[in-house]
Scaffold this motif. Structure first.
Motif, PDB file in Angstrom:
ATOM      1  N   GLY A  11       0.829  -1.195   0.000  1.00  0.00           N
ATOM      2  CA  GLY A  11       0.000   0.000   0.000  1.00  0.00           C
ATOM      3  C   GLY A  11       0.863   1.244   0.000  1.00  0.00           C
ATOM      4  N   PRO A  12       0.247   2.437   0.127  1.00  0.00           N
ATOM      5  CA  PRO A  12       0.979   3.701   0.104  1.00  0.00           C
ATOM      6  C   PRO A  12       2.098   3.755   1.149  1.00  0.00           C
ATOM      7  CG  PRO A  12      -1.387   4.090  -0.017  1.00  0.00           C
ATOM      8  CD  PRO A  12      -1.210   2.637   0.238  1.00  0.00           C
ATOM      9  N   LYS A  13       1.873   3.108   2.304  1.00  0.00           N
ATOM     10  CA  LYS A  13       2.892   3.126   3.365  1.00  0.00           C
ATOM     11  C   LYS A  13       4.154   2.385   2.944  1.00  0.00           C
ATOM     12  CE  LYS A  13       0.827   3.799   7.888  1.00  0.00           C
ATOM     13  NZ  LYS A  13       0.089   3.146   8.964  1.00  0.00           N
ATOM     14  N   GLU A  14       3.961   1.197   2.326  1.00  0.00           N
ATOM     15  CA  GLU A  14       5.106   0.383   1.907  1.00  0.00           C
ATOM     16  C   GLU A  14       5.943   1.127   0.865  1.00  0.00           C
ATOM     17  OE1 GLU A  14       2.097  -0.899   2.571  1.00  0.00           O
ATOM     18  OE2 GLU A  14       2.860  -1.931   4.348  1.00  0.00           O
ATOM     19  N   LYS A  46       6.295   4.273   0.801  1.00  0.00           N
ATOM     20  CA  LYS A  46       6.746   5.521   1.460  1.00  0.00           C
ATOM     21  C   LYS A  46       6.418   6.743   0.603  1.00  0.00           C
ATOM     22  CE  LYS A  46      10.354   3.026   3.931  1.00  0.00           C
ATOM     23  NZ  LYS A  46      11.439   2.171   3.423  1.00  0.00           N
ATOM     24  N   ASP A  61       4.754   9.213   1.428  1.00  0.00           N
ATOM     25  CA  ASP A  61       4.839  10.469   2.182  1.00  0.00           C
ATOM     26  C   ASP A  61       6.185  11.160   1.932  1.00  0.00           C
ATOM     27  OD1 ASP A  61       5.803   8.183   3.334  1.00  0.00           O
ATOM     28  OD2 ASP A  61       5.691   8.940   5.400  1.00  0.00           O
ATOM     29  N   ARG A  62       7.217  10.362   1.668  1.00  0.00           N
ATOM     30  CA  ARG A  62       8.537  10.954   1.383  1.00  0.00           C
ATOM     31  C   ARG A  62       8.526  11.699   0.049  1.00  0.00           C
ATOM     32  NH1 ARG A  62      12.852   6.275   2.602  1.00  0.00           N
ATOM     33  NH2 ARG A  62      14.150   7.634   1.318  1.00  0.00           N
ATOM     34  N   THR A  90      -1.037   3.080  -9.520  1.00  0.00           N
ATOM     35  CA  THR A  90      -0.092   3.842  -8.702  1.00  0.00           C
ATOM     36  C   THR A  90       0.007   5.276  -9.216  1.00  0.00           C
ATOM     37  OG1 THR A  90       1.132   1.784  -8.421  1.00  0.00           O
ATOM     38  CG2 THR A  90       2.249   3.818  -7.769  1.00  0.00           C
TER      39      THR A  90
END
Lengths: 194, 194
Positions: free
Chosen positions: B114-117, B119, B121-122, B148
């Motif tokens: 997902g978006p967390k994997e 990263k 946010d970076r 994506t």
């Protein structure tokens, strides 16, 4: 990244691995766990440290004499092959119960490979000393393989040992429509009675 | 020969190398000079010891920050790619003068990515803090790559940064007769004025 390029070069030096495959492999190593690189590095050196050629037949083995040459129950037949892998292939058929002799190549005068380089005198010695009743020549059905087979059969003439050549023809499951002329021609010449 | 089988297994664990290729490679190592095995073993470990991910863009580098992120002369554009190799590919065209961001994968809920994997946010932080004027999304034109790309473009909406997607269509030298329908359909949709 010098170390990456070096690894790509190292992979490229292996057979049938081009620049593109080598790059993919190198990036795979980069991406994956260190244990994978370590295992491959370890196994590469272990193989070089533990495996040598059988002092009798020349196939690869961990012992001085391979398990086939050590066996005393096999038929007094020697199957002559180009390389160690061919021993495994023939063994895997389960059809052959004799011994082997690995040439480590084929006669190829252009590449400087003559009877001496293939140590054919060692094959002759075995045929003389081990009461061999038949020599089956299983070099590949290529120009060099056929030439080598012919040369060995001439060598054997004076010893009265039976010399045979593996059959060459259409592969099982092959389609006559797609087979090359030379193979078809051999298939006809080598026909067997039904 | 256990060590040979281990080496065959080690080669088989690499991508796109099946049992047969792995066997050929292992026998090549056996047959060839020890230096070849040593070089490959050495380079495998060296790569793991010297190369890490750039702390800014995530591409592979021998330094903390890669040479592209270290450069101050590049355009304030970020090209988002799936993996490090893609950076090399785009750099090799000589057409792109901006920065990169390597996701290390694509969104794939079924595989737990997902978006967390990724990263993401970076990436958002970089766009906010580095005065980026455009984000070019260069994920592959696959289902996951497109998803994506769409997700990232939604993320960027609130920052007013221009977001674009690389063109997808017929490859240069391609033949319409052999192209798949989806590619042809994209080629038509993405047509440009002449």
């Amino acid at each position: 990244m010098d170390s990456l390029n070096e690894l790509i070069n190292a992979f490229s030096s292996l057979p049938a691995i081009g620049k593109k495959s080598a790059t993919r492999l190198a990036y795979f190593i980069l991406k994956s766990d260190r244990a994978i690189a370590e295992k491959l590095a370890h196994d590469l050196l272990l193989v070089k440290d533990t495996i040598k050629k059988c002092s009798i037949c020349g196939t690869y083995t961990e012992a001085d004499v391979c398990h086939i040459c050590s066996s005393i129950n096999r038929e007094k037949v020697i199957c002559v092959v180009e390389q160690s892998q061919d021993v495994e292939m023939i063994e895997s058929t389960g059809e052959y119960m004799g011994y082997f002799h690995v040439l480590g190549g084929v006669l190829s005068p252009l590449n400087g490979i003559g009877p001496k380089e293939l140590k054919l005198d060692r094959l002759v010695d075995r045929v003389k000393n081990e009461n061999i009743i038949e020599v089956i020549i299983a070099t590949n059905p290529t120009l060099e393989g056929d030439t080598t087979a012919l040369y060995i059969s001439k060598l054997m003439e004076s010893y009265g040992t039976k010399v045979s050549r593996i059959a060459s023809g259409m592969p099982v499951g092959g389609d006559m429509e797609y087979i090359d002329k030379q193979t078809l021609s051999r298939s006809l010449k080598g026909r067997t009675a039904l």
